[in-house]
Design a protein around this motif. Structure first.
Motif, short mmCIF file in Angstrom:
data_model
loop_
_atom_site.label_atom_id
_atom_site.label_comp_id
_atom_site.label_asym_id
_atom_site.label_seq_id
_atom_site.Cartn_x
_atom_site.Cartn_y
_atom_site.Cartn_z
N ASP A 282 0.82 -1.21 0.00
CA ASP A 282 0.00 0.00 0.00
C ASP A 282 0.86 1.26 0.00
O ASP A 282 0.68 2.14 -0.85
N GLN A 283 1.82 1.36 0.90
CA GLN A 283 2.56 2.60 1.11
C GLN A 283 3.67 2.83 0.08
O GLN A 283 4.07 3.97 -0.15
N PHE A 284 4.18 1.76 -0.52
CA PHE A 284 5.30 1.91 -1.44
C PHE A 284 4.95 1.43 -2.85
O PHE A 284 5.81 1.03 -3.62
N ALA A 285 3.66 1.52 -3.18
CA ALA A 285 3.18 1.00 -4.47
C ALA A 285 3.81 1.73 -5.65
O ALA A 285 3.98 1.15 -6.72
N ARG A 286 4.15 3.01 -5.49
CA ARG A 286 4.71 3.77 -6.59
C ARG A 286 6.19 3.48 -6.83
O ARG A 286 6.72 3.80 -7.88
N VAL A 287 6.85 2.91 -5.83
CA VAL A 287 8.30 2.64 -5.97
C VAL A 287 8.61 1.19 -5.62
O VAL A 287 9.73 0.87 -5.22
N TRP A 288 7.66 0.30 -5.79
CA TRP A 288 7.80 -1.10 -5.38
C TRP A 288 8.99 -1.78 -6.04
O TRP A 288 9.61 -2.67 -5.47
N ASP A 289 9.32 -1.36 -7.27
CA ASP A 289 10.40 -2.01 -8.01
C ASP A 289 11.77 -1.57 -7.54
O ASP A 289 12.78 -2.22 -7.84
N ARG A 290 11.84 -0.45 -6.78
CA ARG A 290 13.12 0.10 -6.34
C ARG A 290 13.26 0.12 -4.83
O ARG A 290 14.32 0.48 -4.32
N LEU A 291 12.21 -0.23 -4.11
CA LEU A 291 12.26 -0.26 -2.66
C LEU A 291 11.70 -1.60 -2.18
O LEU A 291 10.60 -1.68 -1.63
N PRO A 292 12.45 -2.66 -2.38
CA PRO A 292 11.94 -4.00 -2.03
C PRO A 292 11.91 -4.21 -0.53
O PRO A 292 12.73 -3.70 0.21
N LEU A 293 10.93 -4.99 -0.11
CA LEU A 293 10.84 -5.45 1.28
C LEU A 293 11.39 -6.87 1.32
O LEU A 293 10.94 -7.74 0.57
N ARG A 294 12.38 -7.09 2.17
CA ARG A 294 12.94 -8.44 2.35
C ARG A 294 12.57 -8.93 3.74
O ARG A 294 12.78 -8.22 4.73
N VAL A 295 12.01 -10.13 3.82
CA VAL A 295 11.48 -10.68 5.08
C VAL A 295 12.10 -12.04 5.34
O VAL A 295 12.16 -12.89 4.44
N GLY A 296 12.56 -12.25 6.55
CA GLY A 296 13.03 -13.55 6.98
C GLY A 296 12.29 -13.98 8.24
O GLY A 296 12.06 -13.15 9.13
N VAL A 297 11.90 -15.24 8.33
CA VAL A 297 11.22 -15.77 9.51
C VAL A 297 11.96 -17.02 9.97
O VAL A 297 12.07 -18.00 9.22
N VAL A 298 12.49 -16.96 11.18
CA VAL A 298 13.16 -18.11 11.79
C VAL A 298 12.26 -18.60 12.92
O VAL A 298 12.12 -17.92 13.95
N ALA A 299 11.65 -19.75 12.74
CA ALA A 299 10.80 -20.35 13.77
C ALA A 299 11.62 -21.36 14.55
O ALA A 299 12.43 -22.10 13.97
N PHE A 300 11.41 -21.41 15.87
CA PHE A 300 12.24 -22.30 16.68
C PHE A 300 11.55 -22.61 18.01
O PHE A 300 10.77 -21.80 18.52
N PRO A 301 11.84 -23.78 18.57
CA PRO A 301 11.37 -24.07 19.92
C PRO A 301 12.04 -23.13 20.92
O PRO A 301 13.18 -22.71 20.73
N ARG A 302 11.34 -22.85 22.00
CA ARG A 302 11.82 -21.86 22.97
C ARG A 302 13.21 -22.17 23.50
O ARG A 302 14.00 -21.25 23.75
N MET A 303 13.55 -23.41 23.67
CA MET A 303 14.82 -23.78 24.30
C MET A 303 15.98 -23.83 23.31
O MET A 303 17.10 -24.17 23.69
N THR A 304 15.76 -23.47 22.05
CA THR A 304 16.85 -23.44 21.08
C THR A 304 17.90 -22.40 21.49
O THR A 304 17.54 -21.28 21.85
N PRO A 305 19.18 -22.73 21.44
CA PRO A 305 20.21 -21.75 21.80
C PRO A 305 20.09 -20.48 20.97
O PRO A 305 19.92 -20.53 19.74
#
Length: 1012
Positions: free
Chosen positions: A747-770
């Protein structure tokens, strides 16, 4: 460098320099009145924002408030204007003395953004019905006259003036009567006004500095703050030059230059070594305190500059620079003694790092002089490259050579006090852990938790979500190449007459005609030229082409030098720069603020998503009083863990009140309908974090925790800056948070989507993982996602424009991926947006009226002019997810995907939730399909001849027979099976999130952040 005198000189002039900064903040105050916007929106009035103080009753007392500064600091007779109102009246003119230095700062922060004279650009103005403030990337944010912020009301204006009077009153008290050593007093005065939560920052950020399109993207605060920073540093430079400074010169506006002071610390090394999450968050607090001390030194103690940029490991400040044409005969041998300044500052900053027991040496550097901030990114990059090596220069810390005890497991440098316990940290590392706890107990973390046991969801799992917006190429101006301050064809259309002469530019070939015109003018410099004077107001004040080129091109873009290129290249650069949105200091500052504000807004939404739960105990804490039967002694502020039934229990003991505070997810312990009194009399077997022996706790009573500790949000922000956002969330809420981030970005970056990419990483883990393993996985994902430095070529499959929106379908060159993107191409008043929605294309020919060409040959095309088959260059938005069922997973390769596939993946799960009769039916169907796929593929994953087509037909039959799916839904599932998206969706939702299709509602979100 104890004999270095310039710092003492600045300290003696501290009140003067901070008064200059305040003047810079306030010199455009008149734009904060609603009459300014009305007048520029076509509503006739006599309001002049430079004279707003005259119409107040009584008139605003500028001279009364600031006369003490002139009385206490006489300087040169030409340094001071006749009255302080001249700073307000004449900030756009050309004068001598301090007024000239303010004009220089104002011109850099404000003037070059406009890039065109006011008289011939009325067609870019907004009217009173559509007076929009936009984001830095063109998204309409607020119609200021139709929906005015409080500042633009009569009561808001009066309150603003009261606050300004208070600001100047405290300034006078500190300047005249305050102790010279009261650095904290000056620091509080600045911070309360323009700090992260400063009142002036908030007020001026809500309105415009410039009302015309497309310069309505920079707020009054951006221009005022940066102008004040530059004015302050320029005045400091003048003080340092002393009697040799040319106070009487009227050329200060054009001649003044600035440097950048960059200070850094290797924060990533602290993060990588953290054994527990508290080691990193505690170190983060220590690093923040280090940076605050640096800011106090530069901004308040020396008052030599102001903070222009900050992320987790670097700060950049304005700093004095030598003027153009400086004769090298000035202060102390002809310059500002930059080498000596750098040594002295490094010595002071080293002292702050040593006092904080930091294991890494700080970085300190002063840049070359310039008239812009486009070099800031290069300075930040240089700092990071240097700090990649943990100890990049000689650095000694106390107790480093001690032979007693084991090496500290956290810092790996000092020795711990224990000779037997290898897990015991050294004193400084332990202090960082306890300092974090102290601040939490005092409520200084707000509603956020610091306990990962409170973040963990019902399955005892957590997610680390990391995001960035690739903002740095915007800070150095390179991504601004596709933005226009006006279109050449539009300019020609609305300016048919220039200085009573027909505009010589051919309207049928505007771009090439203008290029040829400028090229023909390079033989001699005519400051009266009608075209160039119209396109750049400062042109008429220059003396020759090299000087004009240096300011318009060399200082504002990564371009070659005038002397190194021929006339065709020179003309190309001038043609480009005169219509390009420039990387002015005010705009660069706005870019970084916009990125950080985007993440701040997401964090606020993530808090709500993570806290939503049907069970009211999810976000509450209880105080448990032990029964007298509880044996043994408890250690103050120690955490204890155990289990009650199937639920893990974590408690914090407080010796002062002789009770335990719950620091775990109580929704796993108590049902929604249960009362806390049901815990009375239960027995918990508890162990301290570093103990193997359990002790019983018999609960005598349970009560709600009081004050700020009673309710919390189950999120832990790890990093939030313009360049990176990291946060720990309950895994069950992570998907909804990513959904919201993708939605907000589109929504907010629709005019510059090709030059302002959003990169997302998700690391899921059990609570006791170091924690070290989790951070290493996150860093690997970030490195992989951010490693794409060059744009990818995609092919336009379709382009359709309706009702002010262009819908663009593009495919990767291998046809395996497709993106459907909507791009707004109108501004809110209905006019075509000819400023933002341009894409770089493969075609190197200018074919449409709005096309334009970069000097390197790259052609940019308006979104509506794209055609099927066009190749477009874009920086991809990506996402990568991983579930760390073991720490070894961090060494395995991660698959990155287009961010647009995330909503498709989520939709697939909703689709299966509506059609799959049960979880077992879905698992059975998919197991059968995967088994057949494995049989028809080789060991390397390649298909046997005709195997994939046959397998997809088989999958279609299984989906139809086993799940009852038909029609378009069936084909969607088959397509998703073929491109691997179905694998991702099933693994993520069933294996990682442990969601059930049988109870999956159809629409919306559940209270736990899932879908319904």
């Amino acid at each position: 460098m104890t004999g270095f005198q310039p710092p003492d000189t600045l300290r003696q002039h501290r009140p003067l320099l901070l008064a200059c900064e305040a003047i810079g903040w306030l010199h455009m105050t008149g734009k904060a009145k609603i009459d300014f916007l009305r007048g520029h929106g076509g509503q006739k009035n006599d309001y002049e924002y430079e004279k707003w103080d005259e119409i107040e009753s009584p008139a605003f007392p500028w001279d009364d408030q600031l006369k003490w500064v002139k009385d206490n600091f006489t300087l040169n007779r030409d340094a001071w204007p006749a009255t302080f109102t001249e700073y307000i009246r004449k900030h756009t003119k050309r004068d001598k003395g301090l007024l000239g230095l303010l004009q220089a700062g104002h011109a850099m922060a404000s003037g070059i953004e406009k890039n065109l004279p006011s008289a011939t650009a009325k067609y870019l103005g907004q009217d009173v019905t559509h007076m929009w403030l936009s984001t830095a990337f063109g998204h309409p944010a607020r119609n200021l006259l139709a929906d005015p912020p409080e500042l633009l009301t009569e009561s808001g204006w009066k309150r603003l003036l009261e606050q300004i009077v208070q600001l100047l009153t405290v300034l006078q008290q500190l300047g005249k009567n305050g102790s010279p050593n009261d650095i904290d007093g000056w620091w509080r005065w600045r911070d309360e006004a323009v700090g992260p939560e400063g009142w002036l920052r908030k007020e001026f950020s809500s309105t415009l500095a410039e009302t015309r399109l497309p310069n309505n993207d920079v707020t009054l605060f951006d221009q005022s703050y940066v102008a004040a920073a530059l004015f302050k540093s320029a005045a400091a430079g003048a003080i340092l030059e002393g009697s040799s400074f040319p106070w009487s010169s009227n050329g200060l506006k054009q001649e003044t230059r600035w440097r950048l002071l960059t200070v850094g610390i290797g924060a990533d090394h602290y993060e990588a070594r953290a054994v527990k999450i508290g080691d990193w968050t505690g170190a983060r607090l220590a690093l923040d305190e280090f940076f605050i001390n640096v800011c106090k030194l530069v901004e308040a103690d020396l008052a030599v500059g102001s903070l222009l940029y900050r992320d987790g490991e670097t700060c950049v400040f304005s700093f004095p620079g030598e003027r153009f044409g400086h004769d090298k005969q000035g202060y102390r041998g002809g310059d500002l003694q930059i080498a000596e300044w750098q040594d002295w500052l490094a010595e002071q900053i080293d002292g702050y790092a040593s006092d904080a027991n930091l294991e890494m040496p700080p970085y300190c550097s002063i840049s070359e002089p310039s008239r812009s901030l486009v070099g800031m990114t290069a300075e930040i990059r240089k700092a990071r490259e240097t700090m990649v090596v943990p100890v990049f220069r000689d650095w000694r810390i106390p107790d480093q050579d001690s032979s007693k005890g084991h090496v500290c497991p956290v810092c790996l440098v000092r020795r711990s006090p224990s000779v037997t316990d290898k897990q015991m940290p050294c004193a400084p590392c332990k202090a960082r852990r306890t300092h974090r706890l102290d601040m939490w107990l005092e409520g200084k973390f707000g509603s956020d938790t610091i306990w990962i046991s409170e973040v963990a969801d019902a399955n005892d799992r957590v997610a680390l979500v990391t995001m960035n917006l690739d903002i740095e190429p915007w800070l150095d101006g390179t991504r601004l190449d596709a933005l226009r301050t006006q279109a050449i064809s539009e300019w020609r259309k609305f300016n048919p007459i220039l200085k009573n002469q027909p505009n010589p530019i051919d309207p049928s070939t505007c771009c090439d005609s203008l290029f040829q015109y400028i090229k023909g003018k390079l033989q001699s410099f005519d400051k009266t030229d009608p075209v160039l004077s119209n396109l750049q107001e400062g042109y008429q004040h220059e003396k020759d082409w090299p000087s004009f080129f240096s300011k318009i091109v060399e200082d504002r873009a990564d371009s070659p030098q005038w002397k190194d290129i021929d006339e065709s290249v020179r003309a190309g650069w001038l043609t480009h720069q005169l219509f390009r949105k420039l990387a002015s200091p005010g705009r660069i500052y706005r870019f970084e603020r916009q990125a950080e504000d985007f993440f701040k807004a997401l964090l606020a939404e993530f808090r709500d998503i993570a806290a939503a739960d049907r069970n009211r105990w999810r976000v509450r804490r209880l105080v448990l009083k032990p029964d007298n039967r509880s044996s043994g002694s408890w250690e103050d502020r120690q955490t204890y863990g155990g289990r009650y039934g199937d639920a893990p229990v974590s408690l914090l003991y407080r010796e002062q009140t002789e009770d335990f505070l719950t620091i775990c997810n109580l929704a796993r312990l108590l049902k929604p309908e249960q009362d806390k009194d049901c815990l009375r009399g239960i027995t918990l077997e508890l162990k301290a974090d570093d103990s193997v022996d359990a002790k019983p706790l018999v609960v005598h009573s349970a009560a709600d925790a009081a004050d700020a500790l009673g309710v919390y949000h189950p999120v832990i922000p790890l990093d939030l800056s313009p360049v990176r956002f990291r946060v720990l969330l309950p895994l069950e809420a992570a998907s909804a948070c990513v959904d919201r981030a993708v939605e907000a970005w589109r929504d907010q970056f629709a005019r510059v989507w090709d030059r302002l990419p959003l990169r997302v990483g998700v690391v899921a883990f059990p609570r006791m993982t170091p924690f070290q393993a989790v951070i290493e996985a996150a860093r690997t994902i970030e490195s992989d996602l951010d490693g794409i430095q060059k744009p990818e070529t995609w092919r336009v499959a379709g382009c359709e424009t309706q009702k002010g929106v262009t819908t663009l379908s593009i495919k990767s060159l291998d046809h395996r991926q497709e993106i459907l993107q909507t791009i707004p191409i109108r501004v809110p008043d209905g006019r075509e947006d000819v400023f933002y929605p341009y894409l770089a294309v493969e075609d190197n020919q200018v074919r449409f009226p709005l096309d334009f060409q970069h000097p390197n040959g790259q052609v940019y095309r308006h979104a509506k002019d794209l055609r099927s088959g066009d190749g477009v260059l874009l920086y991809p938005s990506l996402i990568a997810t991983v579930f760390m069922d073991s720490t070894a997973r961090r060494f395995e390769p991660f698959r990155r995907r287009q961010l647009t596939e995330w909503p498709r993946m989520r939709d697939l799960w909703r689709l299966m939730g509506r059609h799959a009769p049960s979880q077992s039916a879905l698992r059975g169907a998919w197991s059968e399909i995967v088994e057949r796929r494995d049989a028809w593929q080789g060991a390397d994953g390649t298909w046997f001849e005709g195997g994939k087509t046959a397998w997809l037909d088989f999958a279609r039959a299984v989906f139809h027979e086993r799940l009852g799916v038909r029609g378009a839904c069936l084909e969607m599932l088959v397509e998703a099976a073929g491109d691997g998206l179905l694998d991702w969706s099933l693994e993520w939702h069933m294996s990682v999130l442990k969601e059930q299709v049988s109870g999956l509602p159809v629409r919306g979100r559940t209270q736990t952040g899932g879908d319904r």
